[in-house]
Design an enzyme around this catalytic site. Structure first.
Site, mmCIF file in Angstrom:
data_model
loop_
_atom_site.group_PDB
_atom_site.id
_atom_site.type_symbol
_atom_site.label_atom_id
_atom_site.label_comp_id
_atom_site.label_asym_id
_atom_site.label_seq_id
_atom_site.Cartn_x
_atom_site.Cartn_y
_atom_site.Cartn_z
ATOM 1 N N ARG A 237 48.069 42.406 49.138
ATOM 2 C CA ARG A 237 47.849 41.049 49.630
ATOM 3 C C ARG A 237 47.460 41.125 51.096
ATOM 4 N NH1 ARG A 237 47.652 40.097 45.060
ATOM 5 N NH2 ARG A 237 48.860 38.638 43.778
ATOM 6 N N GLU A 266 40.179 34.500 52.688
ATOM 7 C CA GLU A 266 39.121 35.004 51.818
ATOM 8 C C GLU A 266 38.193 33.874 51.375
ATOM 9 O OE1 GLU A 266 41.586 38.770 49.907
ATOM 10 O OE2 GLU A 266 41.439 36.923 48.758
ATOM 11 N N HIS A 285 37.673 41.790 47.655
ATOM 12 C CA HIS A 285 38.714 41.458 46.667
ATOM 13 C C HIS A 285 38.210 41.684 45.238
ATOM 14 C CE1 HIS A 285 42.568 38.895 46.172
ATOM 15 N NE2 HIS A 285 42.457 39.745 45.172
#
Length: 319
Positions: A237, A266, A285
């Site tokens: 994370r 993000e 990601h």
């Protein structure tokens, strides 16, 4: 039975089929849904599926017919669980679908950094190798993993998979975990404390959940304990890392490099200091997003819902 998928594009950009979910009701799939559109689009739905679209208290109380929320991920912080529980809404998640893919990404970053794969590939394409006199050339150190120590913070599914791969490379594995030493697989040593792990490891890989205890577990103080040849990997994370402190450590050579697949915001803002560090390798990601992992995610999400319809609830996080 009205079913609404609020943000299906990330999980299924077009290479998977929604047919198995469509068989269970009248399905509407939206690629993306803004915060302002959530209540309108989910109005009248019996079941809603979400990946990152936030179902907060206001949204849940504005959807009186909602009976089920399927989170298309493992983490379910996008749903106000306490309100869902109060309203009797079942919320399910999909655990462990991307374990092997995330562990693979850990080593994609490690191998890229230790062998400068991207750099040398690009230089060959640019004709730099073609201009050399010798059959082989290097302009940066190449690092062998055998015998190096990897410190794994958190030994859940992905941490354990990462440890297994590391052992296959002949690495020494240390972990910071709540498990006892006798519970750990052979070859894995439990750190006495997290500072010992950071101070002694050649590579540190983060696999712990993000909570009040782990927020910014990587900060200036902890980075100062690391070897100046060390590598930090984060596929967990974004909030586990203080990004400003990491950027400074990379800029000043306090650690050698970082491989990052997750960030605090993000997508990151263009002024994020990590984007300016040449020794920080960032992927958007995508560790979870192999076609195999997304296929498992789709299958389990549909199974969760079909079992709910049968009265046999599984993976319920709003108990």
């Amino acid at each position: 039975m009205k079913i609404v998928v609020l943000d299906g594009l990330t999980m299924n950009p077009g290479d998977l089929s929604w047919d198995s979910l469509r068989e269970l009701g009248d399905l509407i799939v939206y690629d993306r849904t803004s915060r302002e559109q959530i209540v309108e689009r989910a109005q009248g739905a019996d079941a809603v599926f979400t990946n990152k679209a936030v179902l907060n208290a206001y949204a849940l109380r504005s959807l009186p017919g909602l009976k089920y929320i399927g989170v298309l991920a493992t983490g379910y912080n996008v749903v106000d669980i306490s309100v869902a529980r109060e309203l009797g809404i079942v919320v399910t998640n999909v655990p462990a679908y991307s374990t092997e893919s995330v562990a693979q990404m850990v080593f994609a970053h490690i191998l890229n950094i230790t062998h400068s794969v991207g750099q040398y590939s690009e230089e060959a394409r640019m004709g730099i190798w073609s201009k050399k006199e010798d059959f082989s050339y290097t302009n940066s150190p190449l690092i062998e993993l055998y015998g190096k120590q990897i410190g794994i913070v958190g030994l859940g599914n992905t941490g354990s998979a990462t440890a297994r791969i590391a052992l296959a490379f002949g690495m020494r594995v240390m972990t910071y975990t709540s498990k006892f030493q006798h519970e750990l697989p052979a070859g894995i040593v439990k750190a006495r404390n997290i500072d010992e792990l950071f101070g002694s490891s050649d590579i540190v890989s983060l696999h712990c959940p993000l909570n009040s205890e782990t927020s910014e577990i990587v900060n200036g103080s902890r980075l100062s304990l690391m070897k100046n040849t060390a590598i930090l990997i984060n596929t967990g994370r974004g909030g586990l890392v203080n990004e400003k402190d990491l950027a400074e450590a990379l800029s000043r050579g306090k650690i050698m490099a970082a491989g990052i697949d997750v960030m605090v915001s993000e997508p990151p803002t263009i002024i994020n200091p990590l984007l300016r560090q040449r020794n920080c390798f960032i992927t958007p990601h995508i560790a979870w997003a192999t076609v195999e992992a997304r296929t498992r995610l789709m299958h389990q999400a549909v199974l969760n819902f079909s079992q709910f319809l049968k009265g046999d609830i599984i993976n319920n996080v709003a108990k």
